[in-house]
Design a protein around this motif. Sequence first.
Motif, PDB file in Angstrom:
ATOM      1  N   ALA A 197      -7.472   8.744   8.939  1.00  0.00           N
ATOM      2  CA  ALA A 197      -7.801   7.363   8.563  1.00  0.00           C
ATOM      3  C   ALA A 197      -7.720   7.193   7.048  1.00  0.00           C
ATOM      4  O   ALA A 197      -7.208   6.178   6.560  1.00  0.00           O
ATOM      5  CB  ALA A 197      -9.191   6.996   9.076  1.00  0.00           C
ATOM      6  N   ALA A 198      -8.197   8.171   6.303  1.00  0.00           N
ATOM      7  CA  ALA A 198      -8.156   8.093   4.836  1.00  0.00           C
ATOM      8  C   ALA A 198      -6.719   8.109   4.336  1.00  0.00           C
ATOM      9  O   ALA A 198      -6.363   7.348   3.422  1.00  0.00           O
ATOM     10  CB  ALA A 198      -8.946   9.247   4.227  1.00  0.00           C
ATOM     11  N   TRP A 225     -10.727   2.140  10.386  1.00  0.00           N
ATOM     12  CA  TRP A 225      -9.486   2.481  11.089  1.00  0.00           C
ATOM     13  C   TRP A 225      -9.628   2.149  12.573  1.00  0.00           C
ATOM     14  O   TRP A 225      -8.751   1.502  13.146  1.00  0.00           O
ATOM     15  CB  TRP A 225      -9.134   3.963  10.898  1.00  0.00           C
ATOM     16  N   ARG A 226     -10.715   2.608  13.189  1.00  0.00           N
ATOM     17  CA  ARG A 226     -10.888   2.381  14.626  1.00  0.00           C
ATOM     18  C   ARG A 226     -10.978   0.898  14.957  1.00  0.00           C
ATOM     19  O   ARG A 226     -10.351   0.434  15.915  1.00  0.00           O
ATOM     20  CB  ARG A 226     -12.110   3.130  15.143  1.00  0.00           C
ATOM     21  N   ASP A 227     -11.746   0.142  14.179  1.00  0.00           N
ATOM     22  CA  ASP A 227     -11.879  -1.299  14.441  1.00  0.00           C
ATOM     23  C   ASP A 227     -10.534  -2.011  14.296  1.00  0.00           C
ATOM     24  O   ASP A 227     -10.135  -2.781  15.175  1.00  0.00           O
ATOM     25  CB  ASP A 227     -12.919  -1.924  13.504  1.00  0.00           C
ATOM     26  N   ALA A 228      -9.836  -1.766  13.192  1.00  0.00           N
ATOM     27  CA  ALA A 228      -8.555  -2.444  12.933  1.00  0.00           C
ATOM     28  C   ALA A 228      -7.499  -2.025  13.948  1.00  0.00           C
ATOM     29  O   ALA A 228      -6.734  -2.862  14.450  1.00  0.00           O
ATOM     30  CB  ALA A 228      -8.070  -2.147  11.509  1.00  0.00           C
ATOM     31  N   HIS A 229      -7.440  -0.737  14.270  1.00  0.00           N
ATOM     32  CA  HIS A 229      -6.408  -0.259  15.191  1.00  0.00           C
ATOM     33  C   HIS A 229      -6.740  -0.563  16.647  1.00  0.00           C
ATOM     34  O   HIS A 229      -5.838  -0.750  17.452  1.00  0.00           O
ATOM     35  CB  HIS A 229      -6.117   1.221  14.945  1.00  0.00           C
ATOM     36  N   ARG A 230      -8.016  -0.629  16.973  1.00  0.00           N
ATOM     37  CA  ARG A 230      -8.392  -1.067  18.323  1.00  0.00           C
ATOM     38  C   ARG A 230      -7.885  -2.499  18.536  1.00  0.00           C
ATOM     39  O   ARG A 230      -7.304  -2.814  19.576  1.00  0.00           O
ATOM     40  CB  ARG A 230      -9.905  -0.994  18.500  1.00  0.00           C
ATOM     41  N   ALA A 231      -8.072  -3.354  17.532  1.00  0.00           N
ATOM     42  CA  ALA A 231      -7.584  -4.736  17.623  1.00  0.00           C
ATOM     43  C   ALA A 231      -6.059  -4.763  17.706  1.00  0.00           C
ATOM     44  O   ALA A 231      -5.484  -5.479  18.543  1.00  0.00           O
ATOM     45  CB  ALA A 231      -8.074  -5.550  16.422  1.00  0.00           C
ATOM     46  N   TYR A 232      -5.379  -3.975  16.852  1.00  0.00           N
ATOM     47  CA  TYR A 232      -3.909  -3.950  16.851  1.00  0.00           C
ATOM     48  C   TYR A 232      -3.365  -3.466  18.198  1.00  0.00           C
ATOM     49  O   TYR A 232      -2.500  -4.108  18.803  1.00  0.00           O
ATOM     50  CB  TYR A 232      -3.395  -3.058  15.713  1.00  0.00           C
ATOM     51  N   LEU A 273       0.829  -1.210   0.000  1.00  0.00           N
ATOM     52  CA  LEU A 273       0.000   0.000   0.000  1.00  0.00           C
ATOM     53  C   LEU A 273       0.863   1.259   0.000  1.00  0.00           C
ATOM     54  O   LEU A 273       0.515   2.255  -0.630  1.00  0.00           O
ATOM     55  CB  LEU A 273      -0.952   0.004   1.204  1.00  0.00           C
ATOM     56  N   VAL A 274       2.004   1.197   0.695  1.00  0.00           N
ATOM     57  CA  VAL A 274       2.930   2.337   0.680  1.00  0.00           C
ATOM     58  C   VAL A 274       3.489   2.523  -0.727  1.00  0.00           C
ATOM     59  O   VAL A 274       3.486   3.634  -1.272  1.00  0.00           O
ATOM     60  CB  VAL A 274       4.077   2.150   1.701  1.00  0.00           C
ATOM     61  N   LEU A 275       3.951   1.431  -1.330  1.00  0.00           N
ATOM     62  CA  LEU A 275       4.536   1.519  -2.673  1.00  0.00           C
ATOM     63  C   LEU A 275       3.532   2.023  -3.704  1.00  0.00           C
ATOM     64  O   LEU A 275       3.908   2.731  -4.649  1.00  0.00           O
ATOM     65  CB  LEU A 275       5.093   0.164  -3.110  1.00  0.00           C
ATOM     66  N   SER A 276       2.265   1.685  -3.538  1.00  0.00           N
ATOM     67  CA  SER A 276       1.244   2.117  -4.494  1.00  0.00           C
ATOM     68  C   SER A 276       0.775   3.546  -4.247  1.00  0.00           C
ATOM     69  O   SER A 276       0.012   4.091  -5.040  1.00  0.00           O
ATOM     70  CB  SER A 276       0.044   1.171  -4.455  1.00  0.00           C
ATOM     71  N   GLY A 277       1.210   4.153  -3.138  1.00  0.00           N
ATOM     72  CA  GLY A 277       0.812   5.522  -2.830  1.00  0.00           C
ATOM     73  C   GLY A 277      -0.489   5.636  -2.058  1.00  0.00           C
ATOM     74  O   GLY A 277      -0.944   6.740  -1.747  1.00  0.00           O
ATOM     75  N   VAL A 278      -1.105   4.510  -1.714  1.00  0.00           N
ATOM     76  CA  VAL A 278      -2.366   4.528  -0.976  1.00  0.00           C
ATOM     77  C   VAL A 278      -2.126   4.826   0.498  1.00  0.00           C
ATOM     78  O   VAL A 278      -2.832   5.635   1.100  1.00  0.00           O
ATOM     79  CB  VAL A 278      -3.110   3.178  -1.140  1.00  0.00           C
ATOM     80  N   GLU A 327      -5.839   2.158   4.845  1.00  0.00           N
ATOM     81  CA  GLU A 327      -6.073   0.728   5.068  1.00  0.00           C
ATOM     82  C   GLU A 327      -7.563   0.412   4.944  1.00  0.00           C
ATOM     83  O   GLU A 327      -8.415   1.250   5.219  1.00  0.00           O
ATOM     84  CB  GLU A 327      -5.558   0.328   6.442  1.00  0.00           C
ATOM     85  N   GLY A 328      -7.871  -0.835   4.539  1.00  0.00           N
ATOM     86  CA  GLY A 328      -9.264  -1.251   4.403  1.00  0.00           C
ATOM     87  C   GLY A 328     -10.008  -0.354   3.434  1.00  0.00           C
ATOM     88  O   GLY A 328      -9.518  -0.076   2.340  1.00  0.00           O
ATOM     89  N   ASP A 329     -11.179   0.136   3.851  1.00  0.00           N
ATOM     90  CA  ASP A 329     -11.946   1.038   2.984  1.00  0.00           C
ATOM     91  C   ASP A 329     -11.611   2.504   3.259  1.00  0.00           C
ATOM     92  O   ASP A 329     -12.263   3.403   2.750  1.00  0.00           O
ATOM     93  CB  ASP A 329     -13.451   0.783   3.130  1.00  0.00           C
ATOM     94  N   ALA A 330     -10.565   2.745   4.056  1.00  0.00           N
ATOM     95  CA  ALA A 330     -10.051   4.087   4.393  1.00  0.00           C
ATOM     96  C   ALA A 330     -11.038   4.912   5.217  1.00  0.00           C
ATOM     97  O   ALA A 330     -10.858   6.116   5.360  1.00  0.00           O
ATOM     98  CB  ALA A 330      -9.610   4.850   3.140  1.00  0.00           C
ATOM     99  N   SER A 331     -12.048   4.264   5.799  1.00  0.00           N
ATOM    100  CA  SER A 331     -13.002   4.986   6.639  1.00  0.00           C
ATOM    101  C   SER A 331     -12.500   5.050   8.075  1.00  0.00           C
ATOM    102  O   SER A 331     -11.670   4.234   8.503  1.00  0.00           O
ATOM    103  CB  SER A 331     -14.367   4.295   6.619  1.00  0.00           C
ATOM    104  N   LEU A 332     -13.039   5.987   8.836  1.00  0.00           N
ATOM    105  CA  LEU A 332     -12.689   6.093  10.251  1.00  0.00           C
ATOM    106  C   LEU A 332     -13.201   4.866  11.011  1.00  0.00           C
ATOM    107  O   LEU A 332     -12.515   4.368  11.913  1.00  0.00           O
ATOM    108  CB  LEU A 332     -13.266   7.375  10.852  1.00  0.00           C
ATOM    109  N   THR A 333     -14.363   4.346  10.638  1.00  0.00           N
ATOM    110  CA  THR A 333     -14.895   3.144  11.295  1.00  0.00           C
ATOM    111  C   THR A 333     -13.934   1.973  11.120  1.00  0.00           C
ATOM    112  O   THR A 333     -13.605   1.278  12.087  1.00  0.00           O
ATOM    113  CB  THR A 333     -16.288   2.790  10.744  1.00  0.00           C
TER     114      THR A 333
END
Length: 161
Positions: free
Chosen positions: A106-107, A119-126, A45-50, A111-117
């Motif tokens: 978050a955008a 981001w929060r779910d994935a990062h809460r788990a991490y 994702l970094v290499l693709s610029g996302v 990551e994922g669909d780039a939404s705040l929802t």
Amino acid sequence: MAIPANVQPMWHAYLASVPCVDESRFYEAFSFGDSSAMADELGQLVLSGVKRATAGSIWSYEKAGKEIPKTGDLSVVTDSRGKPLCVIETIRVDIVPFDQVTAEFAAIEGEGDASLTYWRDAHRAYFSRECASFQQVFSESLVLACEQFRVVFPIPVQNAG
């Protein structure tokens, strides 16, 4: 900071491509996430610029004896096997509690669909896994370093159009 042997060729190629870079700007060589699959996915994702941002807990930097990233730091991003993918430059760092991370950040993290929802779910788990590894309990007030960066080497190819 000592530059790991596996990233030295990329680091030296970067230095050769840019006149007058202060080598002390090297911050670290790292892969994203806490699993091989995550490291490879996020590296791409970094290499693709996302993916143009990341977040780390302040206490994890302290536990590791590391300084918080700052504007101008240069890091080598690696894949899960330690292969260097690119050099990034930190362009902004905001210190904010987990529950105050914005939809804009978050955008940019991409990551994922780039939404705040997402981001929060994935990062809460991490961050819950990270906290548990140090016998800590995750809290929505966990203070984060929200770091924005840009790829500086190799120079990203711009899409025409």
